[in-house]
Design an enzyme around this catalytic site. Sequence first.
Site, PDB file in Angstrom:
ATOM      1  N   GLU A 173       0.805  -1.227   0.000  1.00  0.00           N
ATOM      2  CA  GLU A 173       0.000   0.000   0.000  1.00  0.00           C
ATOM      3  C   GLU A 173       0.833   1.271   0.000  1.00  0.00           C
ATOM      4  O   GLU A 173       0.673   2.152   0.842  1.00  0.00           O
ATOM      5  CB  GLU A 173      -0.947  -0.007   1.197  1.00  0.00           C
ATOM      6  CG  GLU A 173      -1.894  -1.179   1.195  1.00  0.00           C
ATOM      7  CD  GLU A 173      -2.766  -1.232   2.441  1.00  0.00           C
ATOM      8  OE1 GLU A 173      -2.681  -0.328   3.286  1.00  0.00           O
ATOM      9  OE2 GLU A 173      -3.540  -2.199   2.566  1.00  0.00           O
ATOM     10  N   ASN A 216       1.888  -5.295  -3.069  1.00  0.00           N
ATOM     11  CA  ASN A 216       0.478  -5.555  -2.751  1.00  0.00           C
ATOM     12  C   ASN A 216      -0.250  -4.235  -2.480  1.00  0.00           C
ATOM     13  O   ASN A 216       0.277  -3.356  -1.804  1.00  0.00           O
ATOM     14  CB  ASN A 216       0.410  -6.444  -1.506  1.00  0.00           C
ATOM     15  CG  ASN A 216      -0.998  -6.948  -1.211  1.00  0.00           C
ATOM     16  OD1 ASN A 216      -1.617  -7.589  -2.051  1.00  0.00           O
ATOM     17  ND2 ASN A 216      -1.494  -6.670  -0.018  1.00  0.00           N
ATOM     18  N   HIS A 252     -11.110  -6.126  -2.109  1.00  0.00           N
ATOM     19  CA  HIS A 252     -12.169  -5.945  -1.118  1.00  0.00           C
ATOM     20  C   HIS A 252     -13.344  -5.261  -1.824  1.00  0.00           C
ATOM     21  O   HIS A 252     -13.250  -4.100  -2.204  1.00  0.00           O
ATOM     22  CB  HIS A 252     -11.680  -5.075   0.046  1.00  0.00           C
ATOM     23  CG  HIS A 252     -10.525  -5.647   0.785  1.00  0.00           C
ATOM     24  ND1 HIS A 252     -10.621  -6.791   1.535  1.00  0.00           N
ATOM     25  CD2 HIS A 252      -9.230  -5.226   0.905  1.00  0.00           C
ATOM     26  CE1 HIS A 252      -9.442  -7.057   2.090  1.00  0.00           C
ATOM     27  NE2 HIS A 252      -8.586  -6.127   1.713  1.00  0.00           N
ATOM     28  N   GLU A 281      -6.549 -10.703  -0.813  1.00  0.00           N
ATOM     29  CA  GLU A 281      -7.322 -10.457   0.399  1.00  0.00           C
ATOM     30  C   GLU A 281      -8.816 -10.440   0.096  1.00  0.00           C
ATOM     31  O   GLU A 281      -9.573  -9.639   0.649  1.00  0.00           O
ATOM     32  CB  GLU A 281      -6.909  -9.135   1.056  1.00  0.00           C
ATOM     33  CG  GLU A 281      -5.448  -9.077   1.414  1.00  0.00           C
ATOM     34  CD  GLU A 281      -5.037  -7.759   2.065  1.00  0.00           C
ATOM     35  OE1 GLU A 281      -5.924  -7.038   2.571  1.00  0.00           O
ATOM     36  OE2 GLU A 281      -3.832  -7.456   2.071  1.00  0.00           O
ATOM     37  N   ASP A 283     -12.586 -10.422  -0.204  1.00  0.00           N
ATOM     38  CA  ASP A 283     -13.862 -10.558   0.498  1.00  0.00           C
ATOM     39  C   ASP A 283     -14.887  -9.688  -0.220  1.00  0.00           C
ATOM     40  O   ASP A 283     -14.551  -8.652  -0.791  1.00  0.00           O
ATOM     41  CB  ASP A 283     -13.775 -10.251   1.999  1.00  0.00           C
ATOM     42  CG  ASP A 283     -13.127  -8.923   2.337  1.00  0.00           C
ATOM     43  OD1 ASP A 283     -13.084  -8.030   1.464  1.00  0.00           O
ATOM     44  OD2 ASP A 283     -12.662  -8.755   3.477  1.00  0.00           O
TER      45      ASP A 283
END
Length: 462
Positions: A173, A216, A252, A281, A283
């Site tokens: 990030e 990432n 996400h 990640e 979801d």
Amino acid sequence: MISTNANTPGEGRSPLRAYARRALVLSVTALLTATGVVALSGTAHAASTLGESAAVKGRYFGTAVAANHLGEAPYAATLNTEFNSVTPENEMKWDALEASRGSFSYGAADQIVSHAQSRGMKVRGHTLVWHSQLPGWVGSLGASDLRTAMNNHITQVMRHYQGKIHSWDVVNEAFQDGSSGARRSSPFQDKLGNGFIEEAFRTARATDPAAKLCYNDYNTDGVNAKSNAVYAMVKDFKQRGVPIDCVGFQSHFNSQSPVPADFQTNLQRFADLGVDVQITELDIEGSGASQATSYANVVKACLAVTRCAGITVWGITDKYSWRASGTPLLFDGNYNKKPAYDSVLSTLGGTSGGGDGGSGTRTCTVSYAKQETWGDRYNGKVTVTAGGSAISGWNVRVTIASAQRISATWNGTPSWDNTGKVMTVAPSGNGSLAAGGTTSFGFTVMTNGNTAPPTISACTAS
């Protein structure tokens, strides 16, 4: 990811054929200590699972794992059954590993790595350099000290896990949200400048040449200003020989930020630069058919991109998600498989296991604890816990030492082999358990001078 309690990435590629053999591990007998509580699991039949189905496609299907939940039997059973890759949720972040400068604490992270390795799972390391979850001492350093501390942290952590980590999120990030495409303000960016990312990757490669090195980030899933900035960095790195092997897309999603229409296109353009892409990640908030369709679309995109190494969902069960109110995962709070699970499994080419209502593999775990003790005997208690699906029955084998004998049992129906030392216990009456449900049985061991604990087999569900 944005939350301080939940972010991390994905991992490298190659067929995970070891996963298909993991069922053998689950049936191995374990010797339990007299006072310990050890969980063992077993499967009722060889039905397809997420990890197994992904491996057939040459990919992994992983999950984020929290060390403090590994002692929860349904959590561990679902992890062991369904996934073939793990990412420590918070245990490898800087504040967890090096809270004080030069003093490293690996206990919780080691627990996750050991659990994964014992079951043939791969491990993604998350994360070495990130602006968040930094101990206060890092931000207080001057530029020269900060460079030294950053490189030392990368070196020490990667050396500790050398040979155990498939992919590392080296930098996490580092770019701003919005339309600027600029770097995010952080101690590293503000004091070391744009070169800190390259330096981190070069240090990582020098430390562990075999590990895949990833960048990432979140909100880079479609083509936009942020993903364009990351793309330009990766392209520059590849042209100049800066070591980078993979790019992680956190993914996400919710109704305000759905799976972008150009998700696959974006993955492909990064892959075309010569790096693996990983969904790290995942979801998706929601429920029912809409959530299931969104999950399927993500899996389809990964399968369509040859260099998409695999998918990691950010957690096992909704109840422990950083977005719990949005019910974003594949298993609900009781470890029941959701429609999203079925859509992912189907898209991966898997099929639900037969004989359990189509809900997948039936599993159960057992834990043993020594109870009351007297001079010549002790009581033992075995707790049986259903895995992510309901079960209709179970059995557990108990083996005692040669000098011992079992004088009494309760809450279970025993049968014996011809030696009188191996007892197989089945339910007394109805053996049905809901997903995550528990029951227990007990027995008295006459020691005859031998106080050794019994050996408890893995649980077999039906």
